[in-house]
Design a protein around this motif. Structure first.
Motif, PDB file in Angstrom:
ATOM      1  N   CYS A   1       0.873  -1.180   0.000  1.00 40.64           N
ATOM      2  CA  CYS A   1       0.000   0.000   0.000  1.00 40.64           C
ATOM      3  C   CYS A   1       0.908   1.227   0.000  1.00 40.64           C
ATOM      4  O   CYS A   1       2.113   1.136   0.244  1.00 40.64           O
ATOM      5  N   ALA A   2       0.324   2.376  -0.284  1.00 48.60           N
ATOM      6  CA  ALA A   2       1.057   3.639  -0.232  1.00 48.60           C
ATOM      7  C   ALA A   2       0.113   4.725   0.255  1.00 48.60           C
ATOM      8  O   ALA A   2      -1.067   4.757  -0.125  1.00 48.60           O
ATOM      9  N   ILE A   3       0.644   5.607   1.102  1.00 47.78           N
ATOM     10  CA  ILE A   3      -0.131   6.733   1.618  1.00 47.78           C
ATOM     11  C   ILE A   3       0.543   8.008   1.130  1.00 47.78           C
ATOM     12  O   ILE A   3       1.759   8.169   1.271  1.00 47.78           O
ATOM     13  N   LEU A   4      -0.239   8.924   0.572  1.00 48.89           N
ATOM     14  CA  LEU A   4       0.276  10.205   0.100  1.00 48.89           C
ATOM     15  C   LEU A   4      -0.368  11.331   0.898  1.00 48.89           C
ATOM     16  O   LEU A   4      -1.592  11.451   0.928  1.00 48.89           O
ATOM     17  N   LEU A   5       0.456  12.137   1.547  1.00 46.17           N
ATOM     18  CA  LEU A   5      -0.017  13.341   2.221  1.00 46.17           C
ATOM     19  C   LEU A   5       0.410  14.546   1.410  1.00 46.17           C
ATOM     20  O   LEU A   5       1.600  14.795   1.223  1.00 46.17           O
ATOM     21  N   GLU A   6      -0.561  15.287   0.924  1.00 42.51           N
ATOM     22  CA  GLU A   6      -0.315  16.524   0.204  1.00 42.51           C
ATOM     23  C   GLU A   6      -0.303  17.658   1.235  1.00 42.51           C
ATOM     24  O   GLU A   6      -1.343  18.052   1.756  1.00 42.51           O
ATOM     25  N   ALA A   7       0.892  18.171   1.525  1.00 40.09           N
ATOM     26  CA  ALA A   7       1.064  19.158   2.590  1.00 40.09           C
ATOM     27  C   ALA A   7       1.050  20.572   2.011  1.00 40.09           C
ATOM     28  O   ALA A   7       1.962  20.964   1.280  1.00 40.09           O
ATOM     29  N   HIS A   8       0.013  21.319   2.357  1.00 45.92           N
ATOM     30  CA  HIS A   8      -0.173  22.682   1.860  1.00 45.92           C
ATOM     31  C   HIS A   8      -0.420  23.634   3.020  1.00 45.92           C
ATOM     32  O   HIS A   8      -0.730  23.214   4.136  1.00 45.92           O
ATOM     33  N   SER A   9      -0.328  24.933   2.722  1.00 43.02           N
ATOM     34  CA  SER A   9      -0.766  25.949   3.676  1.00 43.02           C
ATOM     35  C   SER A   9      -1.215  27.175   2.898  1.00 43.02           C
ATOM     36  O   SER A   9      -0.862  27.346   1.725  1.00 43.02           O
ATOM     37  N   ILE A  10      -1.988  28.027   3.560  1.00 36.24           N
ATOM     38  CA  ILE A  10      -2.535  29.203   2.884  1.00 36.24           C
ATOM     39  C   ILE A  10      -2.895  30.249   3.927  1.00 36.24           C
ATOM     40  O   ILE A  10      -3.124  29.914   5.106  1.00 36.24           O
ATOM     41  N   LEU A  11      -2.936  31.497   3.517  1.00 37.31           N
ATOM     42  CA  LEU A  11      -3.354  32.569   4.406  1.00 37.31           C
ATOM     43  C   LEU A  11      -4.732  32.275   4.995  1.00 37.31           C
ATOM     44  O   LEU A  11      -5.572  31.655   4.347  1.00 37.31           O
ATOM     45  N   SER A  12      -4.951  32.748   6.200  1.00 36.72           N
ATOM     46  CA  SER A  12      -6.234  32.485   6.873  1.00 36.72           C
ATOM     47  C   SER A  12      -7.382  33.256   6.240  1.00 36.72           C
ATOM     48  O   SER A  12      -8.546  32.883   6.400  1.00 36.72           O
TER      49      SER A  12
ATOM     50  N   PHE B   1     -10.870  33.189  -2.686  1.00 37.72           N
ATOM     51  CA  PHE B   1     -11.182  31.772  -2.614  1.00 37.72           C
ATOM     52  C   PHE B   1     -12.264  31.407  -1.603  1.00 37.72           C
ATOM     53  O   PHE B   1     -12.941  30.403  -1.762  1.00 37.72           O
ATOM     54  N   PHE B   2     -12.391  32.187  -0.539  1.00 40.16           N
ATOM     55  CA  PHE B   2     -13.376  31.843   0.496  1.00 40.16           C
ATOM     56  C   PHE B   2     -13.696  33.074   1.335  1.00 40.16           C
ATOM     57  O   PHE B   2     -12.902  34.010   1.416  1.00 40.16           O
ATOM     58  N   GLU B   3     -14.861  33.044   1.962  1.00 40.42           N
ATOM     59  CA  GLU B   3     -15.291  34.143   2.819  1.00 40.42           C
ATOM     60  C   GLU B   3     -14.801  33.932   4.246  1.00 40.42           C
ATOM     61  O   GLU B   3     -14.725  32.811   4.737  1.00 40.42           O
TER      62      GLU B   3
ATOM     63  N   PHE C   1      -7.241  23.411  10.200  1.00 40.27           N
ATOM     64  CA  PHE C   1      -6.861  22.179   9.500  1.00 40.27           C
ATOM     65  C   PHE C   1      -7.958  21.844   8.493  1.00 40.27           C
ATOM     66  O   PHE C   1      -9.094  21.559   8.873  1.00 40.27           O
ATOM     67  N   ASN C   2      -7.609  21.888   7.207  1.00 38.83           N
ATOM     68  CA  ASN C   2      -8.568  21.632   6.136  1.00 38.83           C
ATOM     69  C   ASN C   2      -8.140  20.387   5.368  1.00 38.83           C
ATOM     70  O   ASN C   2      -7.189  20.423   4.582  1.00 38.83           O
ATOM     71  N   PHE C   3      -8.836  19.283   5.638  1.00 44.13           N
ATOM     72  CA  PHE C   3      -8.493  18.016   4.977  1.00 44.13           C
ATOM     73  C   PHE C   3      -9.348  17.834   3.726  1.00 44.13           C
ATOM     74  O   PHE C   3     -10.538  18.168   3.706  1.00 44.13           O
TER      75      PHE C   3
ATOM     76  N   GLN D   1      -2.125  29.398   7.652  1.00 47.16           N
ATOM     77  CA  GLN D   1      -0.814  29.912   8.024  1.00 47.16           C
ATOM     78  C   GLN D   1      -0.820  30.700   9.329  1.00 47.16           C
ATOM     79  O   GLN D   1       0.235  30.889   9.942  1.00 47.16           O
ATOM     80  N   ILE D   2      -1.994  31.097   9.768  1.00 49.72           N
ATOM     81  CA  ILE D   2      -2.076  31.826  11.032  1.00 49.72           C
ATOM     82  C   ILE D   2      -1.691  30.933  12.206  1.00 49.72           C
ATOM     83  O   ILE D   2      -1.396  31.420  13.302  1.00 49.72           O
ATOM     84  N   THR D   3      -1.651  29.619  11.993  1.00 51.48           N
ATOM     85  CA  THR D   3      -1.313  28.684  13.073  1.00 51.48           C
ATOM     86  C   THR D   3       0.179  28.622  13.355  1.00 51.48           C
ATOM     87  O   THR D   3       0.588  28.088  14.398  1.00 51.48           O
ATOM     88  N   TYR D   4       1.027  29.143  12.430  1.00 50.73           N
ATOM     89  CA  TYR D   4       2.462  28.964  12.646  1.00 50.73           C
ATOM     90  C   TYR D   4       3.343  30.114  12.170  1.00 50.73           C
ATOM     91  O   TYR D   4       4.575  30.029  12.290  1.00 50.73           O
TER      92      TYR D   4
END
Length: 266
Positions: A142-153, A158-160, A166-168, A225-228
């Motif tokens: 098996c293989a697990i892929l984690l796509e690690a991203h971040s974005i401004l809060s 893109f969003f209101e 954490f957005n999965f 990104q506000i988390t870190y």
């Protein structure tokens, strides 16, 4: 090591991909760009630093050298919009998240230039992803892929309002098993907020490589990104980062354990 990405091979079923972590812009492309573009503000900042524990616990890691402004490795090379109707950025973005132009007048890449960048930068990264996932699956079943991203809060394009922490994304359940999603959701992320398949459902890589029927499970995390970090100064905040890193480590350990469990049963 490649001219356009770095691949660290681990000894577990997990591969972490950071397709928007790169910061370089080749000189021939930079000379066509605005000064604002060269500041690469829309980078997924400091992902390698946030996940600096991953290699020591067995995860493979792949990161591009070039900025997403050169070419977005998490977009369909056909140019298809991941979120139909949304104001999304292109395969070779021409505007920043705040809609400011990235190119000088009449210097935006034409179709021939886009094709050139696909061949030089997009294809090698995706081929390396495919090869490493294949190697992992051959070894563990098996293989697990984690796509690690971040974005401004806050990104009104893109969003209101403010984005959850954490957005999965699992392409609405198509890219990984429900059992894995439940294990991830059972992690204690407090005091951080979390959501699954909210505004971000997983980009092209998650959707293209995730195939749970074939025991390849892909999960995207879009971390606010506000988390870190200081979002205005674009600087790493050690105090904040040290609080969120244990949650990221718990996530990575959960993904690795899930893969090992499948391998044992197989």
């Amino acid at each position: 090591m490649s001219q356009c990405f770095t691949l660290i091979k681990g000894n577990s079923p997990l591969l972490i991909s950071m397709p928007h972590n790169g910061q370089e812009i080749p000189a021939d492309i930079a000379e066509t760009m605005t000064e604002e573009a060269k500041a690469i503000r829309d980078t997924d900042w400091f992902k390698d630093r946030l996940y600096d524990f991953a290699e020591s616990i067995g995860a493979s890691v792949i990161m591009p050298h070039n900025s997403r402004y050169v070419i977005d490795l998490n977009r369909n090379p056909s140019g298809e919009n991941l979120y139909p109707g949304a104001n999304s950025t292109e395969l070779c973005p021409t505007t920043a998240f705040d809609l400011s132009p990235l190119y000088l007048p009449n210097k935006a890449p034409d179709s021939e230039e886009v094709s050139r960048r696909v061949e030089l930068y997009w294809q090698p990264y995706h081929q390396a992803l495919a090869n490493r996932l294949s190697e992992i699956k051959q070894k563990f079943g098996c293989a697990i892929l984690l796509e690690a991203h971040s974005i401004l809060s806050h990104v009104p394009r893109f969003f209101e309002g403010r984005l959850p922490d954490f957005n999965f994304g699992t392409a609405d359940g198509y890219s990984c098993s429900e059992a894995l999603v439940k294990q991830v959701e059972n992690i204690d992320f407090q005091p951080y907020s979390q959501v699954t398949n909210g505004r971000f459902k997983g980009g092209y890589i998650t959707r293209a490589f995730g195939n749970p029927a074939d025991n390849v499970h892909a999960l995207q995390l879009e971390l606010s990104q506000i988390t870190y970090m200081d979002e205005q100064e674009l600087t790493y905040n050690e105090v904040l980062a040290e609080k969120v890193k244990p949650k990221l480590k718990a996530l990575v350990e959960t993904l690795i354990a899930y893969g090992h469990n499948i391998a044992t049963k197989g």
